[in-house]
Each structure stands twice: as structure tokens, then as C-alpha cells.
Design an enzyme around this catalytic site. Structure first.
Site, PDB file in Angstrom:
ATOM      1  N   ARG A 167       0.844  -1.205   0.000  1.00 36.92           N
ATOM      2  CA  ARG A 167       0.000   0.000   0.000  1.00 36.92           C
ATOM      3  C   ARG A 167       0.872   1.244   0.000  1.00 36.92           C
ATOM      4  O   ARG A 167       1.728   1.413   0.864  1.00 36.92           O
ATOM      5  CB  ARG A 167      -0.892  -0.028   1.244  1.00 36.92           C
ATOM      6  N   GLY A 201      -0.501   4.895  -1.479  1.00 37.42           N
ATOM      7  CA  GLY A 201      -1.463   5.947  -1.140  1.00 37.42           C
ATOM      8  C   GLY A 201      -2.842   5.410  -0.776  1.00 37.42           C
ATOM      9  O   GLY A 201      -3.717   6.163  -0.355  1.00 37.42           O
ATOM     10  N   GLY A 202      -3.067   4.100  -0.989  1.00 46.46           N
ATOM     11  CA  GLY A 202      -4.351   3.494  -0.622  1.00 46.46           C
ATOM     12  C   GLY A 202      -5.533   3.946  -1.471  1.00 46.46           C
ATOM     13  O   GLY A 202      -6.674   3.846  -1.036  1.00 46.46           O
ATOM     14  N   ASP A 243      -6.487   2.645  -4.373  1.00 45.14           N
ATOM     15  CA  ASP A 243      -7.012   1.605  -5.260  1.00 45.14           C
ATOM     16  C   ASP A 243      -8.540   1.597  -5.208  1.00 45.14           C
ATOM     17  O   ASP A 243      -9.129   1.547  -4.129  1.00 45.14           O
ATOM     18  CB  ASP A 243      -6.468   0.231  -4.832  1.00 45.14           C
ATOM     19  N   SER A 301      -5.079  -2.877  -2.144  1.00 41.15           N
ATOM     20  CA  SER A 301      -3.872  -2.690  -1.333  1.00 41.15           C
ATOM     21  C   SER A 301      -4.155  -2.906   0.158  1.00 41.15           C
ATOM     22  O   SER A 301      -3.242  -2.827   0.972  1.00 41.15           O
ATOM     23  CB  SER A 301      -3.313  -1.281  -1.545  1.00 41.15           C
ATOM     24  N   CYS A 325      -5.253  14.060  -8.956  1.00 48.77           N
ATOM     25  CA  CYS A 325      -5.641  13.986  -7.541  1.00 48.77           C
ATOM     26  C   CYS A 325      -4.382  14.054  -6.675  1.00 48.77           C
ATOM     27  O   CYS A 325      -3.538  13.164  -6.745  1.00 48.77           O
ATOM     28  CB  CYS A 325      -6.390  12.688  -7.283  1.00 48.77           C
ATOM     29  N   TYR A 375      -8.039   2.515 -12.986  1.00 50.27           N
ATOM     30  CA  TYR A 375      -9.439   2.600 -12.558  1.00 50.27           C
ATOM     31  C   TYR A 375      -9.893   1.165 -12.260  1.00 50.27           C
ATOM     32  O   TYR A 375     -10.815   0.641 -12.870  1.00 50.27           O
ATOM     33  CB  TYR A 375     -10.322   3.226 -13.638  1.00 50.27           C
TER      34      TYR A 375
HETATM   35  C1  FAD Z   1      -9.702  10.409  -5.912  1.00 50.51           C
HETATM   36  C2  FAD Z   1      -8.889   9.649  -6.920  1.00 50.51           C
HETATM   37  C3  FAD Z   1      -8.412  10.298  -8.040  1.00 50.51           C
HETATM   38  C4  FAD Z   1      -7.635   9.616  -8.988  1.00 50.51           C
HETATM   39  N1  FAD Z   1      -7.166  10.301 -10.087  1.00 50.51           N
HETATM   40  C5  FAD Z   1      -6.398   9.634 -10.993  1.00 50.51           C
HETATM   41  C6  FAD Z   1      -5.848  10.295 -12.127  1.00 50.51           C
HETATM   42  O1  FAD Z   1      -6.029  11.498 -12.315  1.00 50.51           O
HETATM   43  N2  FAD Z   1      -5.125   9.569 -13.004  1.00 50.51           N
HETATM   44  C7  FAD Z   1      -4.885   8.233 -12.820  1.00 50.51           C
HETATM   45  O2  FAD Z   1      -4.178   7.632 -13.634  1.00 50.51           O
HETATM   46  N3  FAD Z   1      -5.383   7.596 -11.761  1.00 50.51           N
HETATM   47  C8  FAD Z   1      -6.122   8.251 -10.850  1.00 50.51           C
HETATM   48  N4  FAD Z   1      -6.619   7.584  -9.769  1.00 50.51           N
HETATM   49  C9  FAD Z   1      -6.344   6.145  -9.642  1.00 50.51           C
HETATM   50  C10 FAD Z   1      -4.998   5.918  -8.990  1.00 50.51           C
HETATM   51  O3  FAD Z   1      -3.955   6.273  -9.865  1.00 50.51           O
HETATM   52  C11 FAD Z   1      -4.856   4.439  -8.658  1.00 50.51           C
HETATM   53  O4  FAD Z   1      -5.847   4.078  -7.720  1.00 50.51           O
HETATM   54  C12 FAD Z   1      -3.473   4.125  -8.096  1.00 50.51           C
HETATM   55  O5  FAD Z   1      -3.267   2.737  -8.122  1.00 50.51           O
HETATM   56  C13 FAD Z   1      -3.335   4.658  -6.693  1.00 50.51           C
HETATM   57  O6  FAD Z   1      -2.053   4.486  -6.198  1.00 50.51           O
HETATM   58  P1  FAD Z   1      -1.865   4.441  -4.608  1.00 50.51           P
HETATM   59  O7  FAD Z   1      -0.456   4.177  -4.317  1.00 50.51           O
HETATM   60  O8  FAD Z   1      -2.522   5.626  -3.999  1.00 50.51           O
HETATM   61  O9  FAD Z   1      -2.823   3.219  -4.279  1.00 50.51           O
HETATM   62  P2  FAD Z   1      -2.679   1.868  -3.444  1.00 50.51           P
HETATM   63  O10 FAD Z   1      -4.099   1.515  -3.122  1.00 50.51           O
HETATM   64  O11 FAD Z   1      -1.727   2.002  -2.338  1.00 50.51           O
HETATM   65  O12 FAD Z   1      -2.100   0.850  -4.511  1.00 50.51           O
HETATM   66  C14 FAD Z   1      -2.757   0.559  -5.743  1.00 50.51           C
HETATM   67  C15 FAD Z   1      -2.177  -0.716  -6.348  1.00 50.51           C
HETATM   68  O13 FAD Z   1      -0.783  -0.578  -6.561  1.00 50.51           O
HETATM   69  C16 FAD Z   1      -0.049  -1.505  -5.765  1.00 50.51           C
HETATM   70  N5  FAD Z   1       1.094  -0.792  -5.171  1.00 50.51           N
HETATM   71  C17 FAD Z   1       1.039   0.315  -4.381  1.00 50.51           C
HETATM   72  N6  FAD Z   1       2.262   0.695  -4.037  1.00 50.51           N
HETATM   73  C18 FAD Z   1       3.124  -0.189  -4.592  1.00 50.51           C
HETATM   74  C19 FAD Z   1       4.534  -0.330  -4.556  1.00 50.51           C
HETATM   75  N7  FAD Z   1       5.304   0.527  -3.865  1.00 50.51           N
HETATM   76  N8  FAD Z   1       5.102  -1.366  -5.215  1.00 50.51           N
HETATM   77  C20 FAD Z   1       4.323  -2.246  -5.908  1.00 50.51           C
HETATM   78  N9  FAD Z   1       2.984  -2.157  -5.971  1.00 50.51           N
HETATM   79  C21 FAD Z   1       2.381  -1.136  -5.315  1.00 50.51           C
HETATM   80  C22 FAD Z   1      -1.019  -1.954  -4.696  1.00 50.51           C
HETATM   81  O14 FAD Z   1      -0.672  -3.203  -4.156  1.00 50.51           O
HETATM   82  C23 FAD Z   1      -2.327  -1.953  -5.451  1.00 50.51           C
HETATM   83  O15 FAD Z   1      -2.435  -3.100  -6.247  1.00 50.51           O
HETATM   84  C24 FAD Z   1      -7.371   8.247  -8.813  1.00 50.51           C
HETATM   85  C25 FAD Z   1      -7.863   7.592  -7.684  1.00 50.51           C
HETATM   86  C26 FAD Z   1      -8.627   8.271  -6.742  1.00 50.51           C
HETATM   87  C27 FAD Z   1      -9.146   7.529  -5.550  1.00 50.51           C
END
Ligand code: FAD
Ligand code: NAG
Ligand code: NAG
Ligand code: NAG
Length: 523
Positions: free
Chosen positions: A100, A102-103, A105, A110, A166, A465
Site C-alpha cells: 500500500r 497511497g491506498g 485503489d 492494497s 488527484c 481505474y
Molecule cells: C480520488 C482519486 C483520483 C484519482 N485520479 C487519478 C488520475 O487522475 N489519473 C490516474 O491515472 N489515476 C487516478 N486515480 C487512480 C490511482 O492512480 C490508482 O488508484 C493508483 O493505483 C493509486 O495508487 P496508490 O499508491 O494511492 O494506491 P494503493 O491503493 O496504495 O495501490 C494501488 C495498487 O498498486 C499496488 N502498489 C502500491 N504501491 C506499490 C509499490 N510501492 N510497489 C508495488 N505495488 C504497489 C497496490 O498493491 C495496489 O495493487 C485516482 C484515484 C482516486 C481515488
């Protein structure tokens, strides 16, 4: 006496049976404590801050569940060695990990599982360094996009980075999943600007681009990453932007004739100069009478140039939108980030650094599509009619074209490039748990209504997404046949190579989850 003995024996058997699934946890935790030392960053359900630690990075209330009995611990790594220790101890003890950053997903992948697991939380690993003269930056997985954008703008007024809109999204998951933002037509995706990465592999080794091999480096740019290892940090190529950019946000409702404007938009938005990104977001809004609902489409512009030039381009290509000078706001790139994040003009950019560590407020469900030829007006009407059944739903129609036409589909693991007019995101939100079934049902209906107008065979989907409806495996098993269903939609022709790379670097499928890539030797 004999009877007592027998019943104790029965009891012992029952107890040890009940504990069977947790016995690995009992050896996992000492293993981890031993390897991480006294500053161990381990939260188990006994820790008073366990629940808040879980909740702070669970964006979707629909998926968030701190009472999941399968969750053994959260390891909030403070050092790379904590990541290595977590992998080694999880592997020895047969425990799954969820990584995880940014959480954010959309399906909570995650932080959920239906088999015993630990969350490896990267949020403490969030440093960012910017090298202006070489136009490069290193960003750790736990940093947010808002923190990255802020650091870049502090170092230079004319450097930027093409990624999502975001600010609270984590660099770890976002970049691994492709990374889509409003500079896409000029600069492509986030993964098109990743030049190096640090990753911990299944054996606990820390690798960079040169030591991991080009095939693995290819795979982590668009596959989501979590099938291959833990990404510690990314090295990014920064891009140039003018000192002054122009943005606007205007809307028109059905009653104001937006169907015709949006129909024309479908024909022109992917062919405009690539300095202009003009998205269209149909959403539910109040109608003329307060009891009525209608659809309004919000058009948002990101333009790498002046208001005067923007208006000239629109007068020529989409005069129906009727953009006037007073609709336009000229500003620096970092201010456009704040604007696109939904804040009003003039909001201090410090909001981009906020990490609201609160339980998730809303339930949501999202889906995606790719559109290759304009949707006829009767199709648009059907989509809008279905949207009106929701309480709160919107769509984003995001134009492609520009450099996306030029980058080959196999340049990175992210495949959706040439031949797309625009990408669609569907997004429903609600605040009452009782409304979940109704909203999920309506989302299925909306997706069915759109089917004749979008990509088919396969019906393509954008990994960032995340959508479990496009195919999923149970938490603890990976069926290759099932994986092919979602894998083909997310990765098209790149899926076979991804399975092959997986077989080379994680042959025993340690890094598995509901939508992971299975190991299968092909090449
Ligand atoms: C409000 C909002 C706005 C968004 N806007 C956009 C946008 O403008 N453009 C866009 O492309 N997407 C957008 N997203 C989607 C976002 O890019 C994905 O949800 C992305 O996976 C989030 O990354 P995270 O690290 O926050 O999520 P997490 O939930 O932490 O991880 C998402 C996935 O990636 C894996 N992962 C996380 N960190 C790692 C790591 N260090 N190594 C290996 N795997 C890892 C996790 O296991 C999980 O499968 C948005 C999502 C939200 C909720
Ligand atoms: C969790 O609780 C244990 C036992 O009280 C303690 O040793 C440990 O430091 C706590 N972990 C954290 C991260 O606070
Ligand atoms: C549409 O624009 C008007 C005028 O700027 C604004 O008051 C209104 O809130 C907007 N509606 C939507 C749905 O964004
Ligand atoms: C992409 O496909 C082309 C044509 O098959 C091939 O020449 C090229 O090497 C491939 N690129 C990558 C990065 O795999």
C-alpha cells in the site's frame, strides 16, 4: 479421570484446528521483529492505533474493513530493510502481502484479502529529490502526487511532471499503473517519463534498472507493479511547461443543448493541438425545478499557452462551446494543479500537501472504457437517461490523440494508445451503506448501455481505474484462465509478455492478489 482427559484432548484438537490459519502468523511476527530490530514499525490488532493506521490510507469506504480477521499486521516500513524483512518473513511463512502506498485503489486491493495477509505500508518512505539541471527527480513510493508537484515547482517555474490530477494519490501505485493526467496529449503517460526505479524483488534483493533487467523494468511501467515486487522509488524525467498556462471550467446542461456540443467535441477533442487538453464530464445536477435532476457537462481545459491563443483555437474548432476571455484563468503550472484538484482559483497551493488521515467518507464504484468512434446522439441520450437513475454519478471523457498516437502499444506494459478518441471513466458515489447494492446494480446497467459504443473484443479497461467486474481470482489462488479475462482487457497484446516476465522473476507466484499476473512461460 479418563473422560476429563479425553475432553481436554478434544479441546486441544479443536483449538489447534481453529488456530491453524493463524499459526503462520505466530511465526511470522517473531521473524519480523527479529529482523527489523527495536524500532520495528509493526501494528497488530492489539495496538491502540491499529485501526486508525489501517483507515488513514483506505480511500474507498466500500472496501475498507479494519476488522478483517485475516489481517495479521500492518508494517509501516521506515527503512528499505523493513521492506526486505517483510518479504522474507512473509515468504518463509506462506503469508500474503498487500503493498500500500497511497491506498487509492478503487477496489481496495492494497488493503483487503480473504486469506491471512499483512499490509506493507509505504507511506513513511516519501522523500523526493529534484535535479533541475538534469531535469530529473527521484520520488519514493509513499510520496503523494501533491508532494511531488510541490517539490518540482519549488525548484523550477518551468518544469512539471505529467501525472494524475488527484494530489493525495500515492506515487507507488499510480505510476506503476500507467498514470494518466492532463498533459497526456503533449507528453503521454507517467510511465513514459520513468527512467529508473528501485525495487525489492521476491528474494529481498534491492534492484535498479540496470540490475533488474529491461524486461522487468518494462513490466513495472503499467502492470501495477505488485505482481513483480515492491517499488521503493521511481526516477522521473521532468517535462517543460511555459511560465503561464490557461485553464477553465464551464458547463452546459441538456436544456442548454449540450448534447450537440458534446457530439461535436467527440470529433474534435483528440485532433486539437496537443498543447490543449479539453475534457468533458457529464454529471447529475439540479434541474430547473429543485425536485428535478438533469445532466450538465463540465468542460475543463488545460492549455500550455495564453488565454488569447486558447480562445483562438476554440473559436476555430469548437465555437459551439462559446468560451469567452472571462471564462479563462491564466496561472503557473502549480496553480493549475490546485485548480484541477477542484479548488477555486486563488487557493494557496499548500492544500496540495494535505494528507487527510481520516476514515474514508464515501463509498464509490468506478469503471472505464475506451471510445474509438463517436457515440451517436441516440447513444448519448441512452447513457444520460441511465445516469439520471443514480443519486450521484459522473463520467470523465478524456481526450487522447497527440503523442498517444505515436507511442507504440508495447513501449511499456500500458497498451491503450493509438486509435482511441477518448477514455471514459464512470464514477458513482454514495454515503449510505444501504445504497451499495442499488449503486453497484446501476453501474452494471450503465456499463451495459454503453457497450455498443465502446471498444470490444476485448472491451478495454484502464488498470488505474481498477474494476473487479472485469475478472478476478480468489485472494489466495491464481487461475491462468481467469487471469486471461482481466489481463487481456487491461494489457491487450502485452499480457503474454507480462506473464512471461512474471515466470522469470516470480516463478512461484509469491506476489499474488485478486488481479495479479500469473507466471506462465511463453517466450
Ligand atoms: C480520488 C482519486 C483520483 C484519482 N485520479 C487519478 C488520475 O487522475 N489519473 C490516474 O491515472 N489515476 C487516478 N486515480 C487512480 C490511482 O492512480 C490508482 O488508484 C493508483 O493505483 C493509486 O495508487 P496508490 O499508491 O494511492 O494506491 P494503493 O491503493 O496504495 O495501490 C494501488 C495498487 O498498486 C499496488 N502498489 C502500491 N504501491 C506499490 C509499490 N510501492 N510497489 C508495488 N505495488 C504497489 C497496490 O498493491 C495496489 O495493487 C485516482 C484515484 C482516486 C481515488
Ligand atoms: C504495538 O504494541 C506493542 C506491544 O505493546 C509495542 O511493543 C509496539 O511498539 C507497538 N507498535 C507500534 C508501531 O506502536
Ligand atoms: C455550472 O456553472 C455555473 C456557473 O459558473 C455554476 O454556478 C454551477 O455550479 C455549475 N454547475 C455544475 C454542475 O458544475
Ligand atoms: C514492440 O514490437 C515491435 C514489433 O513487433 C518490436 O520490434 C519491438 O522490439 C517491441 N518493443 C518492445 C519494447 O518490446
Amino acid at each position: 479421570m479418563k473422560e476429563v482427559f479425553v475432553s481436554i484432548l478434544v479441546l486441544l484438537v479443536l483449538v489447534s484446528d481453529a488456530k491453524a490459519t493463524n499459526s503462520n502468523a505466530e511465526t511470522f511476527l517473531p521473524c519480523l521483529r527479529f529482523r527489523t530490530g527495536p524500532e520495528h514499525p509493526i501494528y497488530t490488532p492489539d495496538n491502540s492505533t491499529f485501526v486508525s493506521t489501517y483507515l488513514s490510507y483506505t480511500k474507498n469506504k466500500r472496501c475498507s474493513n479494519p476488522n478483517n480477521n485475516n489481517l495479521i499486521a500492518i508494517i509501516a516500513a521506515k527503512h528499505e530493510s523493513h521492506v526486505q524483512a517483510t518479504l522474507v518473513c512473509a515468504k518463509i511463512n506462506g503469508i500474503q502481502i498487500r503493498i500500500r502506498s497511497g491506498g487509492h485503489d478503487y477496489e481496495g486491493l492494497s488493503y483487503i484479502s480473504s486469506v491471512p495477509f499483512v499490509i506493507l505500508d509505504m507511506n513513511n518512505l516519501r522523500s523526493i529529490t529534484v535535479d533541475v539541471s538534469n531535469k530529473k527527480a527521484w520520488v519514493e513510493a509513499g510520496a503523494t502526487l501533491g508532494e511531488l508537484y510541490t517539490k518540482i515547482s519549488e525548484a523550477s517555474k518551468t518544469l512539471a511532471f505529467p501525472a494524475g490530477t488527484c494530489p493525495t494519490v500515492g506515487a507507488g501505485g499510480h505510476i506503476a499503473g500507467g498514470g494518466f493526467g492532463n498533459l497526456i496529449r503533449k507528453y503521454g503517460l507517467t510511465v513514459d517519463h520513468v527512467v529508473d526505479a528501485k525495487l525489492v524483488d521476491v528474494d529481498g534483493n534491492i534492484l535498479d534498472r540496470s540490475s533488474m533487467g529491461e524486461d522487468l523494468f518494462w513490466a513495472i511501467r503499467g502492470s501495477g507493479g505488485a505482481s513483480f515486487g515492491v517499488i521503493l522509488s521511481w526516477k522521473l524525467n521532468l517535462v517543460e511547461v511555459p511560465e503561464t498556462l490557461t485553464v477553465f471550467k464551464v458547463n452546459k446542461s441538456l436544456e442548454q443543448g449540450v448534447t450537440d456540443v458534446l457530439y461535436k467535441w467527440q470529433h474534435v477533442s483528440s485532433k486539437l493541438p496537443r498543447e490543449l487538453f479539453l475534457s468533458a464530464s457529464p454529471g447529475i445536477t439540479k434541474g430547473a425545478k429543485s425536485s428535478e435532476k438533469t445532466i450538465a457537462v463540465t468542460f475543463s481545459a488545460m492549455f500550455l499557452g495564453s488565454a488569447k491563443n486558447l480562445i483562438a483555437i476554440l473559436d476555430e474548432n469548437l465555437p459551439e462551446l462559446g468560451i469567452k476571455r472571462e471564462d479563462c484563468n491564466e496561472m503557473s503550472w502549480i496553480d493549475t494543479v490546485t485548480f484541477w484538484a477542484g479548488f477555486s482559483v486563488g487557493t494557496p497551493t499548500s492544500v496540495l500537501l494535505e494528507r487527510p488521515l481520516v476514515p474514508p467518507g464515501t463509498f464509490f464504484k468506478s469503471k472505464s472504457d475506451y471510445v474509438k468512434k463517436p457515440i451517436p446522439k441516440e447513444g448519448m441520450d441512452k447513457i444520460f437517461k441511465t445516469m439520471l437513475q443514480f443519486n450521484d454519478v459522473w463520467m470523465d471523457w478524456s481526450p487522447y490523440g497527440g503523442v498517444m498516437e505515436e507511442i507504440p502499444a508495447n513501449a511499456t506494459a500500458f497498451p491503450h494508445r493509438k486509435g482511441n478518441l477518448y477514455k471514459v471513466q464512470y464514477f458513482a458515489t454514495w454515503t449510505d451503506a444501504d445504497a451499495t447494492d442499488a449503486n453497484l446494480g446501476l453501474m452494471k446497467e450503465l456499463y451495459e448501455v454503453a457497450e455498443p459504443y465502446v471498444s470490444s473484443n476485448p472491451r478495454e479497461a484502464f488498470l488505474n481505474y481498477r474494476d473487479m467486474d472485469v475478472g478476478r481470482n480468489p485472494s489466495g489462488e491464481t487461475s491462468v484462465e481467469e487471469a486471461k479475462i482481466y489481463g487481456t482487457k487491461y494489457f491487450l497484446g502485452n499480457f503474454e509478455k507480462l506473464m512471461d516476465v512474471k515466470a522469470k522473476y516470480d516463478p512461484y507466484n509469491f506476489f499474488r492478489y485478486e488481479q495479479s499476473i500469473p507466471p506462465l512461460r511463453i517466450m
